[in-house]
Design a protein around this motif. Sequence first.
Motif, mmCIF file in Angstrom:
data_model
loop_
_atom_site.group_PDB
_atom_site.id
_atom_site.type_symbol
_atom_site.label_atom_id
_atom_site.label_comp_id
_atom_site.label_asym_id
_atom_site.label_seq_id
_atom_site.Cartn_x
_atom_site.Cartn_y
_atom_site.Cartn_z
ATOM 1 N N UNK A 24 -0.690 0.502 14.436
ATOM 2 C CA UNK A 24 -1.095 1.804 13.753
ATOM 3 C C UNK A 24 -0.808 1.904 12.570
ATOM 4 N N UNK A 25 0.770 1.530 12.426
ATOM 5 C CA UNK A 25 1.425 1.707 11.242
ATOM 6 C C UNK A 25 0.785 0.528 10.069
ATOM 7 N N UNK A 26 0.725 -0.614 10.648
ATOM 8 C CA UNK A 26 0.128 -1.695 9.935
ATOM 9 C C UNK A 26 -1.231 -1.330 9.481
ATOM 10 N N UNK A 27 -1.996 -0.648 10.361
ATOM 11 C CA UNK A 27 -3.472 -0.382 9.709
ATOM 12 C C UNK A 27 -3.272 0.608 8.804
ATOM 13 N N UNK A 28 -2.617 1.660 8.948
ATOM 14 C CA UNK A 28 -2.550 3.087 8.310
ATOM 15 C C UNK A 28 -2.006 2.567 6.857
ATOM 16 N N UNK A 29 -0.983 1.841 6.845
ATOM 17 C CA UNK A 29 -0.387 1.246 5.633
ATOM 18 C C UNK A 29 -0.964 -0.054 4.769
ATOM 19 N N UNK A 30 -1.904 -0.447 5.502
ATOM 20 C CA UNK A 30 -2.903 -1.763 4.733
ATOM 21 C C UNK A 30 -3.322 -1.637 3.382
ATOM 22 N N UNK A 31 -2.909 -2.154 2.623
ATOM 23 C CA UNK A 31 -3.542 -2.043 1.130
ATOM 24 C C UNK A 31 -4.522 -3.180 0.968
ATOM 25 N N UNK A 32 -5.081 -3.118 -0.165
ATOM 26 C CA UNK A 32 -6.248 -3.850 -0.389
ATOM 27 C C UNK A 32 -5.831 -5.255 -0.932
ATOM 28 N N UNK A 88 -2.260 -10.747 4.875
ATOM 29 C CA UNK A 88 -1.158 -11.144 4.511
ATOM 30 C C UNK A 88 -0.251 -9.796 4.439
ATOM 31 N N UNK A 89 0.361 -9.415 5.450
ATOM 32 C CA UNK A 89 1.078 -8.379 5.746
ATOM 33 C C UNK A 89 2.497 -8.716 5.310
ATOM 34 N N UNK A 90 3.002 -7.611 4.431
ATOM 35 C CA UNK A 90 4.137 -7.615 3.764
ATOM 36 C C UNK A 90 5.153 -6.914 4.520
ATOM 37 N N UNK A 91 5.423 -5.667 4.847
ATOM 38 C CA UNK A 91 6.110 -4.875 5.703
ATOM 39 C C UNK A 91 5.352 -4.522 7.075
ATOM 40 N N UNK A 92 6.230 -5.191 7.765
ATOM 41 C CA UNK A 92 5.797 -4.931 9.363
ATOM 42 C C UNK A 92 6.984 -5.143 10.124
ATOM 43 N N UNK A 93 6.946 -4.842 11.514
ATOM 44 C CA UNK A 93 8.168 -4.373 12.446
ATOM 45 C C UNK A 93 8.631 -5.892 12.603
ATOM 46 N N UNK A 94 8.104 -6.870 12.266
ATOM 47 C CA UNK A 94 8.816 -8.077 12.509
ATOM 48 C C UNK A 94 8.938 -8.955 11.390
ATOM 49 N N UNK A 95 8.541 -8.207 10.222
ATOM 50 C CA UNK A 95 8.721 -8.917 8.845
ATOM 51 C C UNK A 95 7.444 -9.398 8.272
ATOM 52 N N UNK A 96 7.146 -10.328 7.194
ATOM 53 C CA UNK A 96 6.074 -10.452 6.645
ATOM 54 C C UNK A 96 5.180 -11.289 7.788
ATOM 55 N N UNK A 97 3.933 -11.168 7.665
ATOM 56 C CA UNK A 97 3.028 -12.039 8.567
ATOM 57 C C UNK A 97 1.747 -12.229 7.975
ATOM 58 N N UNK A 124 -6.268 9.566 -3.813
ATOM 59 C CA UNK A 124 -5.035 9.442 -4.392
ATOM 60 C C UNK A 124 -4.045 9.233 -3.244
ATOM 61 N N UNK A 125 -4.470 9.299 -2.219
ATOM 62 C CA UNK A 125 -3.243 9.588 -1.043
ATOM 63 C C UNK A 125 -2.943 8.296 -0.407
ATOM 64 N N UNK A 126 -1.847 8.342 0.465
ATOM 65 C CA UNK A 126 -1.373 7.276 1.266
ATOM 66 C C UNK A 126 -2.166 7.040 2.304
ATOM 67 N N UNK A 127 -1.943 5.910 3.300
ATOM 68 C CA UNK A 127 -2.737 5.818 4.507
ATOM 69 C C UNK A 127 -3.219 7.113 5.272
ATOM 70 N N UNK A 128 -4.253 6.785 5.866
ATOM 71 C CA UNK A 128 -4.767 7.902 7.002
ATOM 72 C C UNK A 128 -3.807 8.206 7.840
ATOM 73 N N UNK A 129 -3.454 9.288 8.144
ATOM 74 C CA UNK A 129 -2.207 9.715 9.075
ATOM 75 C C UNK A 129 -2.813 10.562 10.290
ATOM 76 N N UNK A 130 -4.194 10.733 10.355
ATOM 77 C CA UNK A 130 -4.403 11.539 11.529
ATOM 78 C C UNK A 130 -4.904 10.816 12.685
ATOM 79 N N UNK A 131 -4.395 9.516 12.752
ATOM 80 C CA UNK A 131 -4.792 8.734 14.066
ATOM 81 C C UNK A 131 -4.273 9.239 15.317
ATOM 82 N N UNK A 132 -3.193 9.739 15.547
ATOM 83 C CA UNK A 132 -2.670 10.086 16.882
ATOM 84 C C UNK A 132 -3.918 11.206 17.373
#
Length: 135
Positions: free
Chosen positions: A58-66, A77-86, A114-122
């Motif tokens: 969920x966090x990888x999705x909501x924090x995904x940048x273009x 190419x994910x930079x910040x994940x629970x297990x590191x770059x991926x 102008x906001x961060x990633x969508x936080x209403x997923x739960x």
Amino acid sequence: VKRFADAQKKAMLTGEQYSALAQTLDELAGRRDRNDQPMHSPVGLAAIRFIALTGVRRGECTNLKWDEVDANGTCLALGETKTGPSLRPLSQAAFAVVDAQDATADYVFPAGPDAKGYQGLPGLWRTVQKTARLA
């Protein structure tokens, strides 16, 4: 070393449940209020569909940048994940979800221009689960 039990839930859907999920996402996307506005966030519904198609957290999705999405649509190419770059491969269906999003913010699934990633997923996920009878 004594390890603590992993209390985290792991959701594994059957093929039938995936079909119910897809139908529910389509149904919820079509629901409108009396002012003909969507009753559920189109961004949130797209994010849930993306998670189902890719298996990202969920966090990888909501924090995904273009800038983490390959322009050819082949991988993330994910930079910040629970297990590191991926580096994660993307299916055509998953890329279609990303490609359908408006690039109005730095985030693929933004809470606003102008906001961060969508936080209403739960909360939205609880609605989807109840509607699809997945819970």
